[in-house]
Design a protein around this motif. Structure first.
Motif, PDB file in Angstrom:
ATOM      1  N   ARG A  45       0.819  -1.212   0.000  1.00  0.00           N
ATOM      2  CA  ARG A  45       0.000   0.000   0.000  1.00  0.00           C
ATOM      3  C   ARG A  45       0.858   1.269   0.000  1.00  0.00           C
ATOM      4  NH1 ARG A  45      -5.696   1.556   3.010  1.00  0.00           N
ATOM      5  NH2 ARG A  45      -6.266   3.002   1.350  1.00  0.00           N
ATOM      6  N   GLY A  46       1.923   1.296   0.782  1.00  0.00           N
ATOM      7  CA  GLY A  46       2.778   2.470   0.824  1.00  0.00           C
ATOM      8  C   GLY A  46       3.410   2.791  -0.525  1.00  0.00           C
ATOM      9  N   PRO A  47       4.097   1.834  -1.143  1.00  0.00           N
ATOM     10  CA  PRO A  47       4.693   2.103  -2.457  1.00  0.00           C
ATOM     11  C   PRO A  47       3.681   2.528  -3.516  1.00  0.00           C
ATOM     12  CG  PRO A  47       5.658   0.129  -1.518  1.00  0.00           C
ATOM     13  CD  PRO A  47       4.529   0.522  -0.603  1.00  0.00           C
ATOM     14  N   ILE A  48       2.475   1.918  -3.502  1.00  0.00           N
ATOM     15  CA  ILE A  48       1.451   2.300  -4.482  1.00  0.00           C
ATOM     16  C   ILE A  48       0.959   3.721  -4.194  1.00  0.00           C
ATOM     17  CG2 ILE A  48      -0.906   1.826  -5.286  1.00  0.00           C
ATOM     18  CD1 ILE A  48      -0.283  -1.177  -4.861  1.00  0.00           C
ATOM     19  N   THR A  49       0.682   4.012  -2.927  1.00  0.00           N
ATOM     20  CA  THR A  49       0.203   5.344  -2.537  1.00  0.00           C
ATOM     21  C   THR A  49       1.198   6.431  -2.929  1.00  0.00           C
ATOM     22  OG1 THR A  49      -1.120   4.518  -0.681  1.00  0.00           O
ATOM     23  CG2 THR A  49      -0.399   6.817  -0.568  1.00  0.00           C
ATOM     24  N   PHE A  50       2.457   6.238  -2.556  1.00  0.00           N
ATOM     25  CA  PHE A  50       3.429   7.302  -2.791  1.00  0.00           C
ATOM     26  C   PHE A  50       3.951   7.304  -4.227  1.00  0.00           C
ATOM     27  CE2 PHE A  50       3.215   7.083   1.814  1.00  0.00           C
ATOM     28  CZ  PHE A  50       2.907   8.416   2.056  1.00  0.00           C
ATOM     29  N   ASP A  51       3.682   6.218  -4.971  1.00  0.00           N
ATOM     30  CA  ASP A  51       3.947   6.260  -6.409  1.00  0.00           C
ATOM     31  C   ASP A  51       2.966   7.225  -7.086  1.00  0.00           C
ATOM     32  OD1 ASP A  51       5.389   5.192  -8.772  1.00  0.00           O
ATOM     33  OD2 ASP A  51       3.402   4.457  -9.329  1.00  0.00           O
ATOM     34  N   ILE A  52       1.714   7.203  -6.633  1.00  0.00           N
ATOM     35  CA  ILE A  52       0.713   8.149  -7.149  1.00  0.00           C
ATOM     36  C   ILE A  52       1.146   9.581  -6.840  1.00  0.00           C
ATOM     37  CG2 ILE A  52      -1.642   9.005  -6.804  1.00  0.00           C
ATOM     38  CD1 ILE A  52      -1.607   6.543  -8.506  1.00  0.00           C
ATOM     39  N   VAL A  53       1.560   9.811  -5.589  1.00  0.00           N
ATOM     40  CA  VAL A  53       2.021  11.145  -5.179  1.00  0.00           C
ATOM     41  C   VAL A  53       3.217  11.565  -6.030  1.00  0.00           C
ATOM     42  CG1 VAL A  53       3.003  12.496  -3.271  1.00  0.00           C
ATOM     43  CG2 VAL A  53       1.157  10.851  -2.820  1.00  0.00           C
ATOM     44  N   HIS A  54       4.195  10.675  -6.142  1.00  0.00           N
ATOM     45  CA  HIS A  54       5.425  10.938  -6.893  1.00  0.00           C
ATOM     46  C   HIS A  54       5.106  11.260  -8.361  1.00  0.00           C
ATOM     47  CE1 HIS A  54       9.620   9.205  -8.197  1.00  0.00           C
ATOM     48  NE2 HIS A  54       9.557  10.519  -8.327  1.00  0.00           N
ATOM     49  N   ARG A  55       4.319  10.396  -9.001  1.00  0.00           N
ATOM     50  CA  ARG A  55       4.012  10.575 -10.426  1.00  0.00           C
ATOM     51  C   ARG A  55       3.190  11.848 -10.675  1.00  0.00           C
ATOM     52  NH1 ARG A  55       4.674   6.000 -13.879  1.00  0.00           N
ATOM     53  NH2 ARG A  55       5.209   4.085 -12.778  1.00  0.00           N
ATOM     54  N   TYR A  56       2.245  12.128  -9.788  1.00  0.00           N
ATOM     55  CA  TYR A  56       1.402  13.302 -10.004  1.00  0.00           C
ATOM     56  C   TYR A  56       2.205  14.591  -9.835  1.00  0.00           C
ATOM     57  CZ  TYR A  56      -2.753  16.260 -10.174  1.00  0.00           C
ATOM     58  OH  TYR A  56      -3.675  17.216 -10.535  1.00  0.00           O
ATOM     59  N   LEU A  57       3.094  14.619  -8.855  1.00  0.00           N
ATOM     60  CA  LEU A  57       3.955  15.794  -8.682  1.00  0.00           C
ATOM     61  C   LEU A  57       4.843  15.986  -9.920  1.00  0.00           C
ATOM     62  CD1 LEU A  57       4.989  15.363  -4.934  1.00  0.00           C
ATOM     63  CD2 LEU A  57       3.502  17.147  -5.871  1.00  0.00           C
ATOM     64  N   LEU A  58       5.374  14.891 -10.454  1.00  0.00           N
ATOM     65  CA  LEU A  58       6.167  14.977 -11.683  1.00  0.00           C
ATOM     66  C   LEU A  58       5.304  15.487 -12.839  1.00  0.00           C
ATOM     67  CD1 LEU A  58       8.196  11.626 -11.509  1.00  0.00           C
ATOM     68  CD2 LEU A  58       9.111  13.928 -11.160  1.00  0.00           C
ATOM     69  N   HIS A  59       4.082  14.976 -12.906  1.00  0.00           N
ATOM     70  CA  HIS A  59       3.154  15.383 -13.968  1.00  0.00           C
ATOM     71  C   HIS A  59       2.850  16.884 -13.891  1.00  0.00           C
ATOM     72  CE1 HIS A  59      -0.219  15.186 -16.761  1.00  0.00           C
ATOM     73  NE2 HIS A  59      -0.965  15.811 -15.867  1.00  0.00           N
ATOM     74  N   LEU A  60       2.793  17.418 -12.674  1.00  0.00           N
ATOM     75  CA  LEU A  60       2.526  18.844 -12.492  1.00  0.00           C
ATOM     76  C   LEU A  60       3.751  19.710 -12.777  1.00  0.00           C
ATOM     77  CD1 LEU A  60       0.310  18.851  -9.242  1.00  0.00           C
ATOM     78  CD2 LEU A  60      -0.440  18.982 -11.634  1.00  0.00           C
ATOM     79  N   GLY A  61       4.877  19.058 -13.061  1.00  0.00           N
ATOM     80  CA  GLY A  61       6.069  19.807 -13.439  1.00  0.00           C
ATOM     81  C   GLY A  61       7.090  19.999 -12.337  1.00  0.00           C
ATOM     82  N   TYR A  62       6.866  19.370 -11.185  1.00  0.00           N
ATOM     83  CA  TYR A  62       7.827  19.488 -10.085  1.00  0.00           C
ATOM     84  C   TYR A  62       9.012  18.549 -10.306  1.00  0.00           C
ATOM     85  CZ  TYR A  62       4.212  22.003  -7.472  1.00  0.00           C
ATOM     86  OH  TYR A  62       3.276  22.910  -7.068  1.00  0.00           O
ATOM     87  N   ARG A  63      10.149  18.927  -9.759  1.00  0.00           N
ATOM     88  CA  ARG A  63      11.330  18.057  -9.750  1.00  0.00           C
ATOM     89  C   ARG A  63      11.419  17.441  -8.365  1.00  0.00           C
ATOM     90  NH1 ARG A  63      16.480  21.101 -12.164  1.00  0.00           N
ATOM     91  NH2 ARG A  63      17.309  19.004 -11.771  1.00  0.00           N
ATOM     92  N   VAL A  64      11.177  16.138  -8.312  1.00  0.00           N
ATOM     93  CA  VAL A  64      11.008  15.459  -7.029  1.00  0.00           C
ATOM     94  C   VAL A  64      12.253  14.662  -6.658  1.00  0.00           C
ATOM     95  CG1 VAL A  64       9.576  13.861  -5.698  1.00  0.00           C
ATOM     96  CG2 VAL A  64       8.533  15.255  -7.519  1.00  0.00           C
ATOM     97  N   ARG A  65      12.735  14.885  -5.449  1.00  0.00           N
ATOM     98  CA  ARG A  65      13.740  13.984  -4.867  1.00  0.00           C
ATOM     99  C   ARG A  65      13.005  13.112  -3.857  1.00  0.00           C
ATOM    100  NH1 ARG A  65      19.229  16.266  -2.497  1.00  0.00           N
ATOM    101  NH2 ARG A  65      19.677  16.369  -4.723  1.00  0.00           N
ATOM    102  N   TYR A  66      12.841  11.860  -4.235  1.00  0.00           N
ATOM    103  CA  TYR A  66      12.065  10.902  -3.446  1.00  0.00           C
ATOM    104  C   TYR A  66      13.047   9.986  -2.707  1.00  0.00           C
ATOM    105  CZ  TYR A  66       8.783   6.882  -2.858  1.00  0.00           C
ATOM    106  OH  TYR A  66       8.023   5.837  -2.377  1.00  0.00           O
ATOM    107  N   VAL A  67      13.061  10.074  -1.391  1.00  0.00           N
ATOM    108  CA  VAL A  67      13.956   9.269  -0.556  1.00  0.00           C
ATOM    109  C   VAL A  67      13.115   8.262   0.232  1.00  0.00           C
ATOM    110  CG1 VAL A  67      15.718   9.300   1.260  1.00  0.00           C
ATOM    111  CG2 VAL A  67      15.532  11.236  -0.339  1.00  0.00           C
ATOM    112  N   ARG A  68      13.446   6.980   0.084  1.00  0.00           N
ATOM    113  CA  ARG A  68      12.764   5.927   0.846  1.00  0.00           C
ATOM    114  C   ARG A  68      13.828   5.020   1.439  1.00  0.00           C
ATOM    115  NH1 ARG A  68       9.440   2.324  -2.805  1.00  0.00           N
ATOM    116  NH2 ARG A  68      11.373   1.138  -2.952  1.00  0.00           N
ATOM    117  N   ASN A  69      13.875   4.935   2.748  1.00  0.00           N
ATOM    118  CA  ASN A  69      14.962   4.214   3.419  1.00  0.00           C
ATOM    119  C   ASN A  69      14.713   2.706   3.494  1.00  0.00           C
ATOM    120  OD1 ASN A  69      12.845   4.666   5.443  1.00  0.00           O
ATOM    121  ND2 ASN A  69      14.294   3.695   6.840  1.00  0.00           N
ATOM    122  N   ILE A  70      15.768   1.994   3.791  1.00  0.00           N
ATOM    123  CA  ILE A  70      15.707   0.568   4.138  1.00  0.00           C
ATOM    124  C   ILE A  70      16.201   0.434   5.575  1.00  0.00           C
ATOM    125  CG2 ILE A  70      16.690  -1.727   3.712  1.00  0.00           C
ATOM    126  CD1 ILE A  70      14.869  -1.042   1.458  1.00  0.00           C
TER     127      ILE A  70
END
Length: 389
Positions: A45-70
Motif C-alpha cells: 500500500r505504501g509504495p502504491i500510494t506514494f507512487d501516485i504522489v510521486h508521479r502526479y507531482l512529476l506530472h505537475l512539473g515538479y522536480r522530485v527527490r524521493y527518498v525511501r529508506n531501508i
C-alpha cells in the motif's frame, strides 16, 4: 485547468494547499521496510500510494527527490526499546549473518514491489550505511541537554523536550497518558530501570553480549535506535526542512513522533511541512496476524499459492484494487474484492484501447475536456483516486 493541489496534513488535521519550500523542487521522504521477512500485502500500500504522489507531482512539473529508506538495523521486536533486533533475531533463527538476512529480504522487496510498476525512489539509503551520522546526531542531542546516558545506552528526555514543544501532537497522544500507560509501576529499587521516564526512547542501545549487530561508539559497543535513522537520512538528503514526509498510520507513534522530536531538537525547525499517512490493508475484515493464519505474501498473491486465495492475481489488479480506496481509508482484501477489481481493470483497459479509434466532434471534445478537468479536480483534492477511477 489543473488548479491547486491540496493535501491532508496529519500534523495539522487539515487539508492544505501544497506550496513547496523551493519550487519547482520537492523533497519527499517515505519510511521504507524493515527487511526481516518477505513482503506481504500490507507492504504494497505504501509504495502504491506514494507512487501516485510521486508521479502526479512529476506530472505537475515538479522536480522530485524521493527518498525511501531501508531499515536493516535498530528496529527492535515490538517497536519498544526492549527485546531483540528484528533482523538479528531472524538471523539467529536462520543461522545466517544479519546482513545476509537484510540483503535477502531487500532483494525480495525490490523484486515483488517492482512488479507493481512503481517508480523507484531517487535515493534508497540504508540505516547501517549511516552509523557515523547517527552517532553524531546522538552527540548533538546530548550536548543540547535533551538526552542522557544510562548504562551504555542513550535515551531522549521526552519530559524535558515537552517543556518547550508539543510532544504527541502528530499522533494525538498526551504525554501524561503515555507515562501512565507505560506500565511503569513504582520502582522497587532506585536505578533499576535505565530510563528516567517510561516515555523516553532510545537513541543508542548498548549491545548485550549475545547481540550480533554492534558498532563502536563513545558510549561503548551498541546500535542506533530505530527512530534515529530517519531523522539522520531525511536531513542528509533533503535538508533540515523538507516538503512531504510519508508513511503508514502504524508509524504515527512512536516512530514519527520520536522523529519529529529528534529533528526539531537538532535542527531547530520542524522537519516536514506536510505529514501524509496511508491506512492499512485488512484481510477478510481482520488485521493480518500469525495467530490468525491470514498472512498473504505478495509472491503468494501473484502465484495463487496460499490457502486464502482462490486464484492468482496480477500485480496490476492489486495496484488497481488499492487505488479504488482513498489512501487514508482502510481497505479490506478478499477474493471477491480482487475479482471485482480484476473485472474493473479489464473494462478500463478495453476502453483505453478504443480511444484512438474514436472520432470526435466539437461537443464530444468539450465533454472530454470536462472529464479531464474533473480528474484534475479529484487528484488535487488529496489524491482522490477512487473518484478519478
Amino acid at each position: 485547468m489543473q488548479g491547486e493541489l491540496k493535501i491532508y496534513n496529519t500534523y495539522t488535521r487539515s487539508l492544505e494547499v501544497f506550496k513547496p519550500i523551493k519550487a519547482p523542487f520537492v523533497g519527499l521522504y517515505v519510511c521504507g521496510p524493515t527487511v526481516y521477512g518477505a513482503p506481504h500485502l500490507g507492504h504494497a500500500r505504501g509504495p502504491i500510494t506514494f507512487d501516485i504522489v510521486h508521479r502526479y507531482l512529476l506530472h505537475l512539473g515538479y522536480r522530485v527527490r524521493y527518498v525511501r529508506n531501508i531499515t536493516d538495523v535498530g528496529h527492535l521486536v515490538g517497536d519498544a526499546d526492549e527485546g531483540e533486533d528484528k533482523i538479528a533475531k531472524k538471523a539467529r533463527l536462520e543461522q545466517l549473518e544479519p546482513m545476509e538476512i537484510a540483503q535477502l529480504y531487500t532483494n525480495s522487496y525490490h523484486n515483488e514491489i517492482g512488479k507493481l510498476n512503481v517508480l523507484p525512489p531517487s535515493i534508497e539509503p540504508l540505516a547501517s550505511g549511516h552509523i557515523p551520522e547517527q552517532i553524531e546526531m546522538v552527540q548533538k542531542i546530548l550536548e543540547l541537554g535533551l538526552a542522557y546516558e544510562s548504562n551504555g545506552s542513550v535515551y531522549f528526555d521526552v519530559n524535558k523536550y515537552a517543556q518547550n514543544h508539543d510532544y504527541g501532537k502528530l499522533s494525538g497522544r498526551i504525554l501524561d497518558d503515555l507515562i501512565a500507560g507505560a506500565g511503569n509501576e513504582v520502582r522497587q529499587l532506585e536505578g533499576q530501570d535505565e530510563k528516567r521516564n517510561p516515555a523516553d526512547f532510545a537513541l543508542w542501545k548498548k549491545a548485550a553480549p549475545e547481540h550480533i549487530m554492534r558498532w563502536n561508539s563513545p558510549w561503548g559497543e551498541g546500535f542506533p535506535g530505530w527512530h534515529l535513522e530517519c531523522s539522520v537520512m531525511s536531513t542528509k538528503y533533503l535538508g533540515q526542512e523538507f516538503d512531504i514526509h510519508g508513511g503508514g498510520m502504524d508509524l504515527l507513534f512512536p516512530h514519527h513522533e520520536s522523529e519529529i522530536a529528534q529533528s526539531t531538537t537538532c535542527n531547530h525547525v520542524h522537519p516536514a511541512r506536510v505529514w501524509m499517512h496511508h491506512n492499512m490493508i485488512t484481510v477478510n475484515g481482520q488485521k493480518m496476524a500469525k495467530s490468525l493464519n491470514n498472512g498473504i505474501n505478495l509472491s503468494d498473491l501473484f502465484t495463487g499459492e496460499n490457502h486464502l486465495l482462490e486464484k492468482a492475481y496480477s500485480p496490476m489488479t492489486m495496484k488497481f484494487f488499492v487505488q479504488q480506496a482513498h489512501y487514508r481509508g482502510t481497505i479490506d482484501f478478499s477474493n471477491e474484492a480482487l475479482q471485482a477489481a480484476e473485472k474493473g481493470l479489464a473494462r478500463l483497459f478495453n476502453a483505453y484501447k478504443l480511444v484512438d479509434g474514436l472520432k470526435t466532434s466539437a461537443t464530444s471534445t468539450s465533454n472530454i475536456q470536462k472529464l479531464i478537468d474533473a480528474c484534475y479536480a479529484d487528484m488535487n483534492e488529496d489524491f482522490n483516486t477512487p473518484k478519478v477511477i
